[in-house]
Design a protein around this motif. Structure first.
Motif, PDB file in Angstrom:
ATOM      1  N   ALA A  53      -2.394   4.900   2.922  1.00 19.11           N
ATOM      2  CA  ALA A  53      -0.989   4.629   2.634  1.00 19.11           C
ATOM      3  C   ALA A  53      -0.094   5.529   3.478  1.00 19.11           C
ATOM      4  CB  ALA A  53      -0.705   4.826   1.148  1.00 19.11           C
ATOM      5  N   SER A  54      -0.241   5.403   4.784  1.00 15.78           N
ATOM      6  CA  SER A  54       0.540   6.243   5.695  1.00 15.78           C
ATOM      7  C   SER A  54       1.170   5.380   6.772  1.00 15.78           C
ATOM      8  CB  SER A  54      -0.355   7.316   6.339  1.00 15.78           C
ATOM      9  OG  SER A  54      -1.386   6.714   7.087  1.00 15.78           O
ATOM     10  N   VAL A  55       2.212   5.912   7.358  1.00 17.88           N
ATOM     11  CA  VAL A  55       2.942   5.204   8.409  1.00 17.88           C
ATOM     12  C   VAL A  55       2.830   5.993   9.700  1.00 17.88           C
ATOM     13  CG1 VAL A  55       5.223   4.440   9.168  1.00 17.88           C
ATOM     14  CG2 VAL A  55       4.547   4.129   6.791  1.00 17.88           C
ATOM     15  N   ASP A  56       2.566   5.319  10.794  1.00 15.92           N
ATOM     16  CA  ASP A  56       2.501   5.992  12.085  1.00 15.92           C
ATOM     17  C   ASP A  56       3.861   6.571  12.431  1.00 15.92           C
ATOM     18  OD1 ASP A  56       2.840   5.743  15.268  1.00 15.92           O
ATOM     19  OD2 ASP A  56       0.729   6.110  14.784  1.00 15.92           O
ATOM     20  N   CYS A  70       0.839  -1.208   0.000  1.00 15.38           N
ATOM     21  CA  CYS A  70       0.000   0.000   0.000  1.00 15.38           C
ATOM     22  C   CYS A  70       0.871   1.254   0.000  1.00 15.38           C
ATOM     23  CB  CYS A  70      -0.920   0.009   1.212  1.00 15.38           C
ATOM     24  SG  CYS A  70      -2.026  -1.412   1.321  1.00 15.38           S
ATOM     25  N   LEU A  71       1.960   1.203   0.781  1.00 16.59           N
ATOM     26  CA  LEU A  71       2.845   2.364   0.858  1.00 16.59           C
ATOM     27  C   LEU A  71       3.501   2.631  -0.489  1.00 16.59           C
ATOM     28  CD1 LEU A  71       4.593   1.688   4.288  1.00 16.59           C
ATOM     29  CD2 LEU A  71       2.387   2.767   3.815  1.00 16.59           C
ATOM     30  N   ALA A  72       3.933   1.570  -1.168  1.00 14.43           N
ATOM     31  CA  ALA A  72       4.575   1.742  -2.472  1.00 14.43           C
ATOM     32  C   ALA A  72       3.595   2.305  -3.492  1.00 14.43           C
ATOM     33  CB  ALA A  72       5.131   0.397  -2.952  1.00 14.43           C
ATOM     34  N   MET A  73       2.369   1.798  -3.490  1.00 13.91           N
ATOM     35  CA  MET A  73       1.375   2.301  -4.433  1.00 13.91           C
ATOM     36  C   MET A  73       0.952   3.715  -4.066  1.00 13.91           C
ATOM     37  SD  MET A  73      -0.915  -1.156  -5.037  1.00 13.91           S
ATOM     38  CE  MET A  73      -1.846  -0.444  -6.403  1.00 13.91           C
ATOM     39  N   GLY A  74       0.921   4.015  -2.765  1.00 16.50           N
ATOM     40  CA  GLY A  74       0.593   5.372  -2.343  1.00 16.50           C
ATOM     41  C   GLY A  74       1.620   6.380  -2.808  1.00 16.50           C
ATOM     42  N   ARG A  75       2.917   6.000  -2.821  1.00 22.96           N
ATOM     43  CA  ARG A  75       3.964   6.892  -3.321  1.00 22.96           C
ATOM     44  C   ARG A  75       3.692   7.298  -4.763  1.00 22.96           C
ATOM     45  NH1 ARG A  75       7.844   3.080  -1.285  1.00 22.96           N
ATOM     46  NH2 ARG A  75       8.180   2.461  -3.439  1.00 22.96           N
ATOM     47  N   ASP A  76       3.103   6.369  -5.534  1.00 26.38           N
ATOM     48  CA  ASP A  76       2.843   6.628  -6.948  1.00 26.38           C
ATOM     49  C   ASP A  76       1.471   7.232  -7.200  1.00 26.38           C
ATOM     50  OD1 ASP A  76       5.332   5.570  -7.507  1.00 26.38           O
ATOM     51  OD2 ASP A  76       4.574   3.560  -7.901  1.00 26.38           O
ATOM     52  N   ARG A 121      -4.590  15.639 -12.103  1.00 28.14           N
ATOM     53  CA  ARG A 121      -5.299  16.799 -11.569  1.00 28.14           C
ATOM     54  C   ARG A 121      -4.801  17.183 -10.175  1.00 28.14           C
ATOM     55  NH1 ARG A 121     -11.431  14.897 -13.301  1.00 28.14           N
ATOM     56  NH2 ARG A 121     -11.157  15.171 -15.552  1.00 28.14           N
ATOM     57  N   MET A 122      -3.927  16.343  -9.604  1.00 25.91           N
ATOM     58  CA  MET A 122      -3.369  16.623  -8.278  1.00 25.91           C
ATOM     59  C   MET A 122      -1.851  16.537  -8.368  1.00 25.91           C
ATOM     60  SD  MET A 122      -5.995  14.362  -5.934  1.00 25.91           S
ATOM     61  CE  MET A 122      -5.247  14.919  -4.414  1.00 25.91           C
ATOM     62  N   PRO A 123      -1.222  17.538  -8.968  1.00 24.87           N
ATOM     63  CA  PRO A 123       0.226  17.484  -9.195  1.00 24.87           C
ATOM     64  C   PRO A 123       1.058  17.454  -7.930  1.00 24.87           C
ATOM     65  CG  PRO A 123      -0.632  19.676  -9.616  1.00 24.87           C
ATOM     66  CD  PRO A 123      -1.817  18.788  -9.439  1.00 24.87           C
ATOM     67  N   ALA A 124       0.451  17.712  -6.786  1.00 23.93           N
ATOM     68  CA  ALA A 124       1.227  17.742  -5.537  1.00 23.93           C
ATOM     69  C   ALA A 124       1.536  16.338  -5.008  1.00 23.93           C
ATOM     70  CB  ALA A 124       0.471  18.516  -4.471  1.00 23.93           C
ATOM     71  N   VAL A 125       0.928  15.288  -5.619  1.00 21.17           N
ATOM     72  CA  VAL A 125       1.174  13.944  -5.157  1.00 21.17           C
ATOM     73  C   VAL A 125       2.635  13.602  -5.329  1.00 21.17           C
ATOM     74  CG1 VAL A 125       0.718  11.500  -5.571  1.00 21.17           C
ATOM     75  CG2 VAL A 125      -1.158  13.135  -5.627  1.00 21.17           C
ATOM     76  N   ALA A 126       3.291  13.169  -4.280  1.00 16.09           N
ATOM     77  CA  ALA A 126       4.728  12.827  -4.346  1.00 16.09           C
ATOM     78  C   ALA A 126       4.880  11.413  -4.845  1.00 16.09           C
ATOM     79  CB  ALA A 126       5.355  12.964  -2.954  1.00 16.09           C
ATOM     80  N   THR A 127       5.873  11.204  -5.679  1.00 14.55           N
ATOM     81  CA  THR A 127       6.160   9.874  -6.179  1.00 14.55           C
ATOM     82  C   THR A 127       7.629   9.574  -5.983  1.00 14.55           C
ATOM     83  OG1 THR A 127       6.617  10.720  -8.383  1.00 14.55           O
ATOM     84  CG2 THR A 127       4.364  10.013  -7.949  1.00 14.55           C
ATOM     85  N   GLY A 128       7.894   8.284  -5.799  1.00 18.49           N
ATOM     86  CA  GLY A 128       9.268   7.820  -5.727  1.00 18.49           C
ATOM     87  C   GLY A 128       9.972   8.131  -4.435  1.00 18.49           C
ATOM     88  N   VAL A 129       9.253   8.555  -3.397  1.00 15.98           N
ATOM     89  CA  VAL A 129       9.891   8.880  -2.113  1.00 15.98           C
ATOM     90  C   VAL A 129       9.456   7.859  -1.094  1.00 15.98           C
ATOM     91  CG1 VAL A 129      10.134  10.601  -0.309  1.00 15.98           C
ATOM     92  CG2 VAL A 129       9.878  11.326  -2.689  1.00 15.98           C
ATOM     93  N   ASP A 130      10.377   7.236  -0.456  1.00 21.27           N
ATOM     94  CA  ASP A 130      10.069   6.216   0.530  1.00 21.27           C
ATOM     95  C   ASP A 130       9.514   6.849   1.786  1.00 21.27           C
ATOM     96  OD1 ASP A 130      10.843   3.886  -0.801  1.00 21.27           O
ATOM     97  OD2 ASP A 130      12.946   4.429  -0.531  1.00 21.27           O
TER      98      ASP A 130
END
Length: 448
Positions: free
Chosen positions: A320-323, A306-312, A438-447
């Motif tokens: 897709a978040s970590v405590d 989920c975290l990997a897909m959330g990054r993308d 439509r949401m360019p602020a989404v971060a990708t490729g960051v662990d």
């Protein structure tokens, strides 16, 4: 807090993920299947060794991939890097919605059947026992990576000690016969034709190793992953192979191949021959311990997808978040536990999972073959290099492909339906890509 202390998985705990998840109820079912089909100690041990060697080749392959991309997600990351985001999304689509919760539910229901043997008064409440086990272990996984890694390591150690005790007691106290373990002790009369028996044996052995690659999903939480992950995968697979060989020899010593019936009858006879009337309950307790460890390992590994897909931007960000304190993906783990609980209560997951076995394994073959493409594109001097490459990678890919073909030949309707359902993820991927634009602020490729 140092980088070292913030990552809870060292060599042993990462290897414990491999061993803990891979060795489940199959440790007591597959030997019966192999011994009954092959009816030959020499052939039975040969299949285990042959499959173990090819799976070790796969461990080397996924070890190099994890060394090159030490991030959360495992096969999803390798598919994306080699074959593009679409194939990676389809893999994640079927894992998150079906395979991960389906396997979790299957393991929990399997454990509940053995719990009833230990607690007969609970008969009829197997589904609720399975749900309770899922949430108990989910809370352990959500309590924090450091704590859950320690619990997993402890349970895996207990599991290996219990299985070692089974082997030792079988050969020292059990009512068996050494001649049953000798290469010439059994004839093949009454067994399936050799080619069919070998195919059955290969499939059974491979499925007993299935899931070792999932440990690469937590590479982002492993200390020095470029060195630790390859070693952990190789160590874990080697340990699993030794355990399967030893327990198969013990069961072969206890139960004649000619008298093997169902897997449950086989386990009951082995327990009786080992410890008399107390034997079946002792084996049932070991099965429960083995399966619970496997579920916990899956609940630790699976949510990292989920975290990997959330990054993308391909999975809801709130899930897709970590405590910030425990470093555990609490919401993704809770979602997995909820879906697994629904499957366990409805009880139709076995048919659903059967539809997805072929595409799931096809994705694993495709993920392993990613190394063939990535090696040509990017030479990394600091990455682990798989011994015997490209032969080892090709051998593992061919093994998985052969298993996919055998399943498809035996269950063509389920295989075609499964691939068709996976392709339904294409419109979902298209919609998510449109939303992401439509949401360019989404971060990708960051662990995380």
């Amino acid at each position: 807090m140092s980088a070292r202390s913030s990552k809870p998985f060292g060599l042993w705990t990462a290897a414990a993920l491999v061993v803990g998840h891979t060795i489940a109820v199959g440790i007591f079912l597959t030997p019966a299947e192999l011994i009954g089909a092959l009816a030959s100690p020499a052939l039975t041990f040969s299949v285990w060794i042959f499959c173990g060697a090819l799976v070790l080749a796969g461990a080397f392959t996924f070890g190099e991939l994890a060394s090159r991309y030490p991030r959360a997600g495992g096969p999803y990351v390798y598919l994306r890097e080699a074959w593009g985001e679409r194939s990676a999304f389809l893999y994640g689509w079927q894992c998150l919605l079906v395979m991960d919760p389906g396997v979790t539910a299957a393991l929990a229901l399997g454990a509940s059947q053995y719990l009833v043997l230990l607690w007969p008064d609970a008969a009829g409440a197997e589904r609720w026992m399975a749900v309770g086990a899922i949430w108990l272990l989910a809370f352990a996984a959500m309590s924090g990576l450091t704590l859950s890694a320690r619990v997993l390591g402890m349970l895996t150690a207990f599991k290996l000690l219990a299985l070692a005790a089974v082997v030792i007691i079988a050969f020292t106290m059990g009512e068996g016969d050494w001649s049953r373990v000798m290469p010439s002790s059994a004839a093949r009369s009454g067994s399936p034709p050799l080619a069919e028996a070998l195919a059955i044996g290969l499939m059974g052995a491979f499925f007993s190793f299935g899931g070792f690659w999932e440990a690469s999903r937590v590479a982002g939480e492993v200390r020095d992953p470029r060195r630790t992950m390859p070693a952990a995968l190789a160590l874990g697979v080697s340990c699993v192979t030794i355990v399967y060989l030893a327990t198969t020899a013990a069961f072969m010593y206890l139960v004649p191949a000619s008298e093997i019936g169902s897997a449950s009858d086989f386990a009951n006879r082995a327990g009786q021959a080992m410890l008399g009337p107390a034997g079946p309950a002792a084996l049932a307790a070991i099965v429960v311990l083995s399966v619970m460890t496997s579920i916990l390992a899956l609940l630790i590994m699976a949510p990292r997808l989920c975290l990997a897909m959330g990054r993308d931007g391909l999975f809801p960000a709130p899930l897709a978040s970590v405590d910030g304190v425990t470093r555990a993906p609490v919401r993704a783990t809770a979602m997995l536990a909820l879906l697994a609980s629904l499957f366990a209560l409805v009880g139709t997951f076995q048919q659903v999972v059967a539809l997805f076995i072929c595409p799931a394994l096809a994705f694993i073959a495709l993920a392993a073959s990613a190394l063939l493409a990535l090696r040509r594109r990017n030479v990394r001097a600091d990455a682990f290099r798989a011994p015997g490459y490209p032969l080892t990678t090709w051998l593992f890919v061919l093994l998985v492909t052969a298993v996919v073909i055998m399943i498809a030949v035996n269950r063509p309707l389920e295989a075609l339906t499964g691939f068709g359902l996976v392709l339904l993820g294409l419109p979902a991927h298209a919609l998510l890509r449109l939303r992401r634009r439509r949401m360019p602020a989404v971060a990708t490729g960051v662990d995380p």
